[in-house]
Design a protein around this motif. Structure first.
Motif, PDB file in Angstrom:
ATOM      1  N   ALA A  87      54.254  43.021  29.296  1.00 36.30           N
ATOM      2  CA  ALA A  87      52.960  42.627  29.877  1.00 36.30           C
ATOM      3  C   ALA A  87      52.516  41.258  29.363  1.00 36.30           C
ATOM      4  CB  ALA A  87      51.901  43.678  29.570  1.00 36.30           C
ATOM      5  N   PHE A  88      52.729  40.966  28.093  1.00 30.28           N
ATOM      6  CA  PHE A  88      52.328  39.670  27.541  1.00 30.28           C
ATOM      7  C   PHE A  88      53.043  38.535  28.271  1.00 30.28           C
ATOM      8  CE2 PHE A  88      53.329  36.128  24.709  1.00 30.28           C
ATOM      9  CZ  PHE A  88      52.056  35.704  24.349  1.00 30.28           C
ATOM     10  N   ILE A  89      54.350  38.694  28.469  1.00 28.78           N
ATOM     11  CA  ILE A  89      55.145  37.650  29.128  1.00 28.78           C
ATOM     12  C   ILE A  89      54.771  37.547  30.603  1.00 28.78           C
ATOM     13  CG2 ILE A  89      57.485  36.993  29.822  1.00 28.78           C
ATOM     14  CD1 ILE A  89      58.414  38.215  27.113  1.00 28.78           C
ATOM     15  N   ARG A  90      54.636  38.675  31.292  1.00 33.62           N
ATOM     16  CA  ARG A  90      54.260  38.654  32.712  1.00 33.62           C
ATOM     17  C   ARG A  90      52.895  37.999  32.902  1.00 33.62           C
ATOM     18  NH1 ARG A  90      56.601  41.694  36.689  1.00 33.62           N
ATOM     19  NH2 ARG A  90      54.572  42.208  37.586  1.00 33.62           N
ATOM     20  N   ASN A  91      51.941  38.333  32.036  1.00 33.05           N
ATOM     21  CA  ASN A  91      50.607  37.756  32.120  1.00 33.05           C
ATOM     22  C   ASN A  91      50.674  36.234  31.957  1.00 33.05           C
ATOM     23  OD1 ASN A  91      47.559  38.339  32.033  1.00 33.05           O
ATOM     24  ND2 ASN A  91      47.874  37.051  30.238  1.00 33.05           N
ATOM     25  N   LYS A  92      51.429  35.786  30.988  1.00 34.60           N
ATOM     26  CA  LYS A  92      51.560  34.345  30.718  1.00 34.60           C
ATOM     27  C   LYS A  92      52.219  33.624  31.896  1.00 34.60           C
ATOM     28  CE  LYS A  92      53.181  31.111  27.260  1.00 34.60           C
ATOM     29  NZ  LYS A  92      53.743  30.924  25.945  1.00 34.60           N
ATOM     30  N   ILE A  93      53.269  34.215  32.443  1.00 34.06           N
ATOM     31  CA  ILE A  93      53.966  33.603  33.583  1.00 34.06           C
ATOM     32  C   ILE A  93      53.033  33.535  34.794  1.00 34.06           C
ATOM     33  CG2 ILE A  93      55.816  33.932  35.274  1.00 34.06           C
ATOM     34  CD1 ILE A  93      57.526  35.011  32.906  1.00 34.06           C
ATOM     35  N   PHE A  94      52.358  34.642  35.109  1.00 37.58           N
ATOM     36  CA  PHE A  94      51.431  34.641  36.243  1.00 37.58           C
ATOM     37  C   PHE A  94      50.364  33.558  36.070  1.00 37.58           C
ATOM     38  CE2 PHE A  94      52.449  39.218  37.456  1.00 37.58           C
ATOM     39  CZ  PHE A  94      52.951  38.879  38.698  1.00 37.58           C
ATOM     40  N   TYR A  95      49.789  33.476  34.875  1.00 32.69           N
ATOM     41  CA  TYR A  95      48.724  32.506  34.643  1.00 32.69           C
ATOM     42  C   TYR A  95      49.246  31.067  34.764  1.00 32.69           C
ATOM     43  CZ  TYR A  95      44.584  30.303  32.816  1.00 32.69           C
ATOM     44  OH  TYR A  95      43.462  29.518  32.693  1.00 32.69           O
ATOM     45  N   ASN A  96      50.391  30.803  34.164  1.00 34.95           N
ATOM     46  CA  ASN A  96      50.952  29.444  34.185  1.00 34.95           C
ATOM     47  C   ASN A  96      51.457  29.033  35.562  1.00 34.95           C
ATOM     48  OD1 ASN A  96      50.376  29.066  31.481  1.00 34.95           O
ATOM     49  ND2 ASN A  96      52.414  29.686  30.801  1.00 34.95           N
ATOM     50  N   GLU A  97      51.949  29.987  36.347  1.00 34.39           N
ATOM     51  CA  GLU A  97      52.517  29.673  37.657  1.00 34.39           C
ATOM     52  C   GLU A  97      51.521  29.816  38.808  1.00 34.39           C
ATOM     53  OE1 GLU A  97      55.443  28.264  38.178  1.00 34.39           O
ATOM     54  OE2 GLU A  97      55.836  28.307  36.028  1.00 34.39           O
ATOM     55  N   MET A  98      50.318  30.306  38.518  1.00 31.42           N
ATOM     56  CA  MET A  98      49.336  30.475  39.587  1.00 31.42           C
ATOM     57  C   MET A  98      49.025  29.166  40.311  1.00 31.42           C
ATOM     58  SD  MET A  98      47.853  32.740  41.334  1.00 31.42           S
ATOM     59  CE  MET A  98      48.238  34.109  40.257  1.00 31.42           C
ATOM     60  N   PRO A  99      48.875  28.036  39.624  1.00 31.28           N
ATOM     61  CA  PRO A  99      48.644  26.791  40.366  1.00 31.28           C
ATOM     62  C   PRO A  99      49.751  26.486  41.383  1.00 31.28           C
ATOM     63  CG  PRO A  99      48.061  26.475  38.080  1.00 31.28           C
ATOM     64  CD  PRO A  99      48.735  27.824  38.177  1.00 31.28           C
ATOM     65  N   THR A 100      50.994  26.786  41.056  1.00 29.70           N
ATOM     66  CA  THR A 100      52.098  26.570  41.995  1.00 29.70           C
ATOM     67  C   THR A 100      51.963  27.498  43.194  1.00 29.70           C
ATOM     68  OG1 THR A 100      53.529  25.903  40.173  1.00 29.70           O
ATOM     69  CG2 THR A 100      54.611  26.514  42.240  1.00 29.70           C
ATOM     70  N   ALA A 101      51.633  28.754  42.949  1.00 32.13           N
ATOM     71  CA  ALA A 101      51.437  29.706  44.059  1.00 32.13           C
ATOM     72  C   ALA A 101      50.287  29.261  44.954  1.00 32.13           C
ATOM     73  CB  ALA A 101      51.181  31.107  43.504  1.00 32.13           C
ATOM     74  N   LEU A 102      49.220  28.757  44.360  1.00 38.40           N
ATOM     75  CA  LEU A 102      48.074  28.308  45.156  1.00 38.40           C
ATOM     76  C   LEU A 102      48.387  27.019  45.910  1.00 38.40           C
ATOM     77  CD1 LEU A 102      45.200  29.246  42.698  1.00 38.40           C
ATOM     78  CD2 LEU A 102      45.963  30.489  44.752  1.00 38.40           C
ATOM     79  N   GLN A 103      49.202  26.158  45.326  1.00 33.94           N
ATOM     80  CA  GLN A 103      49.669  24.979  46.055  1.00 33.94           C
ATOM     81  C   GLN A 103      50.484  25.408  47.273  1.00 33.94           C
ATOM     82  OE1 GLN A 103      51.444  21.577  43.845  1.00 33.94           O
ATOM     83  NE2 GLN A 103      50.869  22.757  42.036  1.00 33.94           N
ATOM     84  N   ALA A 104      51.325  26.416  47.090  1.00 28.83           N
ATOM     85  CA  ALA A 104      52.151  26.914  48.199  1.00 28.83           C
ATOM     86  C   ALA A 104      51.263  27.481  49.300  1.00 28.83           C
ATOM     87  CB  ALA A 104      53.128  27.979  47.703  1.00 28.83           C
ATOM     88  N   LEU A 105      50.235  28.231  48.935  1.00 26.41           N
ATOM     89  CA  LEU A 105      49.301  28.783  49.926  1.00 26.41           C
ATOM     90  C   LEU A 105      48.638  27.641  50.688  1.00 26.41           C
ATOM     91  CD1 LEU A 105      46.643  31.536  49.349  1.00 26.41           C
ATOM     92  CD2 LEU A 105      46.114  29.463  50.591  1.00 26.41           C
ATOM     93  N   ARG A 106      48.126  26.663  49.950  1.00 29.76           N
ATOM     94  CA  ARG A 106      47.405  25.533  50.585  1.00 29.76           C
ATOM     95  C   ARG A 106      48.344  24.735  51.488  1.00 29.76           C
ATOM     96  NH1 ARG A 106      45.846  21.882  52.800  1.00 29.76           N
ATOM     97  NH2 ARG A 106      43.913  20.722  52.675  1.00 29.76           N
ATOM     98  N   GLN A 107      49.579  24.518  51.040  1.00 25.98           N
ATOM     99  CA  GLN A 107      50.579  23.785  51.832  1.00 25.98           C
ATOM    100  C   GLN A 107      50.967  24.586  53.081  1.00 25.98           C
ATOM    101  OE1 GLN A 107      52.175  20.853  51.864  1.00 25.98           O
ATOM    102  NE2 GLN A 107      53.635  21.450  53.425  1.00 25.98           N
ATOM    103  N   ALA A 108      51.249  25.863  52.895  1.00 23.75           N
ATOM    104  CA  ALA A 108      51.707  26.699  54.009  1.00 23.75           C
ATOM    105  C   ALA A 108      50.656  26.814  55.104  1.00 23.75           C
ATOM    106  CB  ALA A 108      52.086  28.089  53.498  1.00 23.75           C
ATOM    107  N   ASP A 109      49.388  26.891  54.727  1.00 21.48           N
ATOM    108  CA  ASP A 109      48.326  27.082  55.708  1.00 21.48           C
ATOM    109  C   ASP A 109      47.525  25.794  55.922  1.00 21.48           C
ATOM    110  OD1 ASP A 109      47.480  28.883  57.586  1.00 21.48           O
ATOM    111  OD2 ASP A 109      46.044  29.903  56.283  1.00 21.48           O
TER     112      ASP A 109
END
Length: 148
Positions: A87-109
């Protein structure tokens, strides 16, 4: 925030969803390939359950309206039944990679945002779902427009 390679972002509209409308009722499922680095954004009336893997590393986001206006509300699963990984590692990865996921959402739409520029002011809230109170949090990732 790292630079997003727009050539590695793929979008699929489902359920009669159009690139320009509607806003309300629009749900995003964001997944990725660890092998290729490609990001996949599914825009539909329902989340793309057929794209969810056992790893449960998807990001789900939907447009919601409340008393203050529109918001993008989403979630990720940090731990719980059927979820493997620390959970510690998953939480850290999700938090650190969220800007990339949100960039993908903004780009895709982008067609929706180009048609309705005021949507770039919409705040993004992501619930990190966990059985551990240390990780079960709601994060404010700011306005979606900062991810263009």
């Amino acid at each position: 925030m790292k630079e997003l390679n727009s050539h590695k972002v793929f979008v699929q509209y489902r359920d009669m969803m159009e690139p320009y409308e509607p806003v309300l009722g629009r749900k995003y499922t964001i997944t990725h390939s660890d092998t290729t680095g490609e990001l996949f954004v599914f825009v539909a009336e329902n989340y793309a359950e057929d794209q969810i893997t056992g790893i449960r590393d998807e990001v789900r986001v939907a447009w919601k309206e409340d008393k203050t206006g529109l918001a993008l509300i989403g979630s990720v699963i940090v731990d719980g039944k059927g979820v493997t990984g620390n959970a510690f590692i998953r939480n850290k990865i999700f938090y650190n990679e969220m800007p990339t996921a949100l960039q993908a959402l903004r780009q895709a739409d982008r067609f929706l945002f180009d048609k309705e520029p005021s949507l770039d002011n919409t705040t993004v809230f992501i619930h990190f779902i966990s059985n551990n109170p240390a990780y079960d949090k709601l994060y404010d990732f700011g306005a979606i427009g900062i991810y263009k």
